[in-house]
Design a protein around this motif. Structure first.
Motif, PDB file in Angstrom:
ATOM      1  N   ALA A 133      42.893  26.809  36.795  1.00 39.56           N
ATOM      2  CA  ALA A 133      42.883  28.115  36.111  1.00 39.56           C
ATOM      3  C   ALA A 133      41.718  28.206  35.132  1.00 39.56           C
ATOM      4  O   ALA A 133      41.000  29.217  35.101  1.00 39.56           O
TER       5      ALA A 133
ATOM      6  N   ASP B 234      46.969  22.485  38.014  1.00 43.98           N
ATOM      7  CA  ASP B 234      47.057  23.945  37.890  1.00 43.98           C
ATOM      8  C   ASP B 234      46.264  24.457  36.685  1.00 43.98           C
ATOM      9  O   ASP B 234      45.535  25.451  36.809  1.00 43.98           O
ATOM     10  N   GLN B 235      46.383  23.788  35.550  1.00 44.60           N
ATOM     11  CA  GLN B 235      45.655  24.232  34.357  1.00 44.60           C
ATOM     12  C   GLN B 235      44.157  24.016  34.525  1.00 44.60           C
ATOM     13  O   GLN B 235      43.355  24.873  34.144  1.00 44.60           O
TER      14      GLN B 235
ATOM     15  N   LYS C 276      38.054  30.654  35.511  1.00 45.86           N
ATOM     16  CA  LYS C 276      37.480  31.488  34.443  1.00 45.86           C
ATOM     17  C   LYS C 276      36.026  31.087  34.188  1.00 45.86           C
ATOM     18  O   LYS C 276      35.156  31.942  34.008  1.00 45.86           O
TER      19      LYS C 276
ATOM     20  N   LEU D 274      44.315  32.036  42.946  1.00 49.07           N
ATOM     21  CA  LEU D 274      43.696  32.396  41.667  1.00 49.07           C
ATOM     22  C   LEU D 274      42.545  33.389  41.834  1.00 49.07           C
ATOM     23  O   LEU D 274      42.122  34.010  40.857  1.00 49.07           O
TER      24      LEU D 274
END
Length: 169
Positions: A159, A155-156, A163, A24
């Motif tokens: 992510a 995973d979410q 950010k 990522l």
């Protein structure tokens, strides 16, 4: 901001999460703290993402059961002023619900004492656990991950967190 990911692992799950973070964050290096020379290697990074498992549940200290335990003792005497530090903790919210991701708090406290800027605190909403030493002022002091019971959310969560830390650094 150039992050270096530092991790320690007992079962491989923490390394797997470090690898996902590396994907990522292109251009980011991941280092196993078992293989670094000293805590000075931590201080040489521009910004740090520290991935830590919780093994010694219920212990007052040394809760990761990894090399992080030694570094957590050394970090407070170092100067991390102005460095951004983000922490990812792994734990088991079902079998060890009373100690969920406790080891994160040790790194959080150590880096805070060393003057680091702690980024990446997340709300406890969406997590199921009884207690955690890593909940400070109503939030986790980093990102909590449960690969044993909630791997479908990892995973979410990663992510969204990437950010977040990029906006806070």
């Amino acid at each position: 901001m150039a992050y270096t990911i530092f991790f320690a692992t007992s079962t491989g799950k923490t390394e797997d999460v470090a690898d996902k973070l590396k994907e990522l964050l292109p251009g980011t290096e991941a280092k196993d703290v078992d293989n670094i020379g000293s805590a000075a290697d931590l201080a040489s990074a521009e910004a740090l993402i520290c991935c830590v498992p919780t093994w010694n549940t219920g212990a007052d200290e040394g809760r990761s059961g990894t090399a992080w335990d030694t570094y957590a003792e050394e970090i407070p005497s170092m100067d991390f002023s102005g460095k951004s530090v983000a922490i990812v903790g792994l734990g088991d919210s079902s079998s060890y619900s009373d100690y969920f991701c406790d080891a994160m708090e040790e790194l959080y406290t150590a880096f805070l004492q060393a003057g680091a800027k702690i980024i990446g605190k997340v709300p406890t909403d969406g997590y199921t656990f009884a207690e955690s030493k890593s909940v400070i002022d109503g939030k986790f002091c980093g990102l909590a991950i449960d690969e044993d019971n909630e791997s479908d959310l990892t995973d979410q969560r990663l992510a969204d967190w990437v950010k977040q830390i990029n906006s806070e650094a």
